[in-house]
Design an enzyme around this catalytic site. Structure first.
Site, PDB file in Angstrom:
ATOM      1  N   LYS A  65      51.133   1.763  38.061  1.00  0.00           N
ATOM      2  CA  LYS A  65      52.232   2.744  38.116  1.00  0.00           C
ATOM      3  C   LYS A  65      51.883   4.010  37.322  1.00  0.00           C
ATOM      4  O   LYS A  65      52.606   4.414  36.413  1.00  0.00           O
ATOM      5  CB  LYS A  65      53.536   2.120  37.613  1.00  0.00           C
ATOM      6  CG  LYS A  65      54.015   0.960  38.488  1.00  0.00           C
ATOM      7  CD  LYS A  65      55.415   0.519  38.114  1.00  0.00           C
ATOM      8  CE  LYS A  65      55.897  -0.636  38.964  1.00  0.00           C
ATOM      9  NZ  LYS A  65      55.195  -1.918  38.698  1.00  0.00           N
ATOM     10  N   ASP A  68      51.249  11.002  35.526  1.00  0.00           N
ATOM     11  CA  ASP A  68      50.749  11.987  34.547  1.00  0.00           C
ATOM     12  C   ASP A  68      50.393  13.246  35.320  1.00  0.00           C
ATOM     13  O   ASP A  68      50.671  13.323  36.522  1.00  0.00           O
ATOM     14  CB  ASP A  68      49.530  11.394  33.799  1.00  0.00           C
ATOM     15  CG  ASP A  68      49.392  11.955  32.386  1.00  0.00           C
ATOM     16  OD1 ASP A  68      49.525  13.191  32.216  1.00  0.00           O
ATOM     17  OD2 ASP A  68      49.153  11.170  31.459  1.00  0.00           O
ATOM     18  N   ILE A  69      49.768  14.226  34.678  1.00  0.00           N
ATOM     19  CA  ILE A  69      49.368  15.429  35.412  1.00  0.00           C
ATOM     20  C   ILE A  69      48.276  15.053  36.418  1.00  0.00           C
ATOM     21  O   ILE A  69      47.560  14.050  36.228  1.00  0.00           O
ATOM     22  CB  ILE A  69      48.901  16.557  34.459  1.00  0.00           C
ATOM     23  CG1 ILE A  69      47.689  16.113  33.641  1.00  0.00           C
ATOM     24  CG2 ILE A  69      50.041  17.021  33.567  1.00  0.00           C
ATOM     25  CD1 ILE A  69      47.039  17.256  32.862  1.00  0.00           C
ATOM     26  N   GLY A 208      55.896 -13.597  42.327  1.00  0.00           N
ATOM     27  CA  GLY A 208      55.330 -14.107  41.089  1.00  0.00           C
ATOM     28  C   GLY A 208      55.877 -15.465  40.745  1.00  0.00           C
ATOM     29  O   GLY A 208      55.410 -16.505  41.233  1.00  0.00           O
TER      30      GLY A 208
END
Ligand code: C5P
Length: 229
Positions: A65, A68-69, A208
């Site tokens: 996930k 950021d830039i 899961g």
């Protein structure tokens, strides 16, 4: 026997446990999901362990996930290129330039956009400043992310039909929050059965604890896989 379109969520406390889950389930499913907790602790070794413990080749779903830039996300994507994941998740809310940068950095991986976290409700979306309700935010982010180069999307079983309608047939839709009828829901709030999620348009189910917390992990994987046939 063909394997079921299931990604086992390998949220394991250590690599020995992870290897055990993989070896007991890989003959029934296509994909193994390595998430943030395991990757932060064990790094690339977790991916190697998942591959090596499989009794037959599996796809790797790397669920980091990223958000950021664009330059930083592209750098992170290049840093995991050698692990050759089939899927790598990024947050759709990172925006089109970030998604495009990830897709360009990893052309052989399906950049997979996470739309709205299933843990967020209407009140949370308001607090964040994201125009809701969740389903319209999910569809809006799904369209933006696929236009920017995402080739797969993560969404809840409740939204998968609307997202399929919005993005068409070529995009891989992945849904967590899948529970066999009558099974424990754990902390998942909005759940669907494996059969319902597939009927609504999901291509890959993340499962899961219904498998990894079962007394007989192999039997649980085999039973859920068989229920999809
Ligand atoms: O054990 P369970 O079947 O609930 O595992 C679901 C997996 O999917 C976990 O690894 C969780 O982090 C992940 N996930 C989720 N909801 C999302 C995105 C990922 O449950 N929206």
């Amino acid at each position: 026997m063909s394997r079921a379109p299931i990604a086992i969520a390998l949220d394991a406390p250590d690599l020995a446990t992870l290897r055990g889950w993989v070896s007991q389930t890989s003959e029934y499913v296509t994909t193994m999901k390595v998430g943030l907790e395991v990757f932060c602790r064990d790094g690339h070794a977790a991916i190697s362990a998942a591959r090596d413990a499989a009794t037959t080749p599996v796809d790797i779903f790397l669920d980091l996930k990223l958000h950021d830039i664009p330059a930083t996300v592209a750098g992170a994507a290049r840093a995991i290129a050698s692990a050759q994941p089939r899927f790598l998740t990024v947050h759709a809310s990172g925006g089109p330039a970030m998604i495009a940068a990830a897709a360009e950095a990893l052309p052989d991986t399906l950049i997979t956009a996470v739309t709205v976290l299933t843990s967020l409700d209407d009140t949370d979306l308001d607090a964040i400043g994201l125009v809701g309700p969740p389903e319209s935010a999910v569809v809006r982010l799904a369209k933006m992310a696929t236009a920017a180069g995402a080739r797969a999307l993560v969404c809840s079983p409740q939204e998968v039909a609307a997202v399929r309608h919005a993005v068409g047939a070529g995009i891989v839709l992945i849904t967590p929050g899948v529970r066999p009828a009558g099974g424990a829901t754990d902390d998942q709030r909005r759940v669907a059965t494996p059969q319902q999620a597939i009927a609504d348009g999901a291509d890959l189910l993340v499962i899961g604890r219904p498998i990894t917390a079962a007394a007989d992990v192999s039997l649980a994987a085999r039973t859920i896989a068989a229920s999809l046939r």
